[in-house]
Design an enzyme around this catalytic site. Structure first.
Site, PDB file in Angstrom:
ATOM      1  N   LYS A 226       0.863  -1.176   0.000  1.00 31.74           N
ATOM      2  CA  LYS A 226       0.000   0.000   0.000  1.00 31.74           C
ATOM      3  C   LYS A 226       0.901   1.227   0.000  1.00 31.74           C
ATOM      4  O   LYS A 226       1.656   1.462   0.943  1.00 31.74           O
ATOM      5  CB  LYS A 226      -0.920   0.007   1.217  1.00 31.74           C
ATOM      6  CG  LYS A 226      -1.896   1.181   1.238  1.00 31.74           C
ATOM      7  CD  LYS A 226      -2.809   1.104   2.454  1.00 31.74           C
ATOM      8  CE  LYS A 226      -3.779   2.276   2.502  1.00 31.74           C
ATOM      9  NZ  LYS A 226      -4.655   2.222   3.690  1.00 31.74           N
ATOM     10  N   LYS A 278      -2.168  -1.780  -3.658  1.00 31.52           N
ATOM     11  CA  LYS A 278      -3.034  -0.600  -3.656  1.00 31.52           C
ATOM     12  C   LYS A 278      -2.168   0.650  -3.739  1.00 31.52           C
ATOM     13  O   LYS A 278      -1.216   0.782  -2.954  1.00 31.52           O
ATOM     14  CB  LYS A 278      -3.861  -0.579  -2.357  1.00 31.52           C
ATOM     15  CG  LYS A 278      -4.785   0.611  -2.206  1.00 31.52           C
ATOM     16  CD  LYS A 278      -5.526   0.571  -0.874  1.00 31.52           C
ATOM     17  CE  LYS A 278      -6.460   1.767  -0.730  1.00 31.52           C
ATOM     18  NZ  LYS A 278      -7.201   1.751   0.542  1.00 31.52           N
TER      19      LYS A 278
END
Length: 355
Positions: A226, A278
């Site tokens: 992320k 992500k």
């Protein structure tokens, strides 16, 4: 032609055989005009038959927001078509997702009150736990119900963890809060928890907390890679974030790819059942590396900024909206994602059904 001396035939400019080629008796075609890849693009049916990458509604996961204390859904201005839901409209959205064949729903809570330690996140009657129970009451096991396991929605400072005396995110104190969150979310009935705060050791702590509380069947979707991304901007409106500053001390540097593989190894060693990259679009190279390296399911999150860009461009007539939606999703799938979190999940499932 004398082929006894190793002279072969090839197609010439007008299709006739010529000497000195690399194929015998018209066998394999390896160059134009014998080789014509366009033959496999001639009709929609042919293109569908030979497609290398396929999307299915069950591949898609719908992120959804439940906001406490509202009687009507609240539009998110930076994400046209996305809302902070009431309890009733969230249940309706979940039912629509099931009807469309969507695979899962990822739930986020937006509380009325925040504090320094994100107390609403561990309240058994907090808004996210309410969301989990409401969706399960509506759709049961027909939809995989997932929950965001992070503190940023619940803290008055907007960070993903507890702060120390110097205002820095305290990794290990935050892990204690994540363990509590995991248990209350599991008690609410969630199928999958998604620890997304990028704290070191978070997957292992969450797994042990779940197992220790008798929730061995609750899966962990690790937010493995992320990044500290500007593409998260609209999401801050979606969860009424109180963040000032950034999250660069715990989310990954966009310049780094090898670091993601280290995070991946740690998450798998700590018991991750699934892993995620992500955002999706700016990190397709990372997604490919992760997908090639593991034998667990791999997800990618098509985040708020990706959604907002397409919607804004389409609203201005600059792109064909539906085609761009499906092209971006196909690109993420092609790069290695088995599952895609996308705000278009239900709509995209409908487009797939239309063919």
């Amino acid at each position: 032609m004398n082929t006894a001396h190793g002279q072969h035939e090839q197609y010439g400019q007008h299709g006739q055989y010529e000497q000195g080629g690399q194929y015998e008796q018209g066998g394999q075609y390896g160059r134009f005009p014998g080789a014509r890849p366009r033959r496999l693009r001639t009709t929609p049916a042919v293109r569908r038959l030979v497609a290398e990458t396929r999307l299915h509604p069950a591949d898609l996961i719908l992120p959804a927001f439940l906001r406490e204390g509202i009687s009507e859904p609240v539009p998110i201005s930076s994400m046209p078509g996305v809302y902070q839901h009431t309890r009733d409209t969230l249940k309706k959205a979940a039912a629509e997702a099931v009807a469309a064949g969507v695979g899962g729903i990822m739930l986020f809570g937006v509380p009325e009150h925040k504090d320094a330690v994100g107390s609403a996140g561990t309240d058994p009657d907090g808004i996210l736990q309410v969301a989990i129970r409401d969706v399960l009451s509506e759709v049961g096991d027909d939809l995989v119900v997932m929950s965001d396991l992070c503190l940023d929605e619940y803290t008055d400072h907007g960070h993903c963890g507890v702060l120390d005396a110097r205002g820095r995110v305290d990794n290990d104190a935050t892990l204690e809060r994540y363990a509590e969150m995991a248990v209350v979310q599991a008690e609410a009935g969630v199928h999958v928890v998604g620890p997304s705060g990028m704290m070191d050791g978070q997957v292992g702590v969450v797994r042990r907390a779940l197992d220790g509380a008798g929730h061995q069947d609750v899966a962990v979707l690790a937010y493995t890679a992320k990044y500290a991304s500007a593409f998260f901007g609209p999401f801050r409106e979606a969860v009424d974030s109180s963040l000032e500053g950034d999250r660069k001390t715990y989310q990954q540097d966009p310049a780094n790819a090898r670091e993601s593989m280290r995070e991946l190894a740690l998450d798998l060693a700590e018991g991750a059942d699934m892993v995620m990259v992500k955002p999706a679009l700016p990190y397709l190279d990372v997604l490919r590396r992760v997908a090639d390296a593991v034998d667990v399911p791999v997800a990618a999150y098509q985040v708020s900024g990706e959604y907002a860009m397409v919607e804004a461009a389409a609203a201005n007539g600059w792109v064909e909206r539906e085609r761009v939606i499906m092209e971006t999703l196909t690109g993420v799938r092609r790069a290695g994602a088995g599952n895609i979190l996308t705000y278009w999940a239900t709509e995209a499932a409908g487009l797939l059904a239309r063919g």
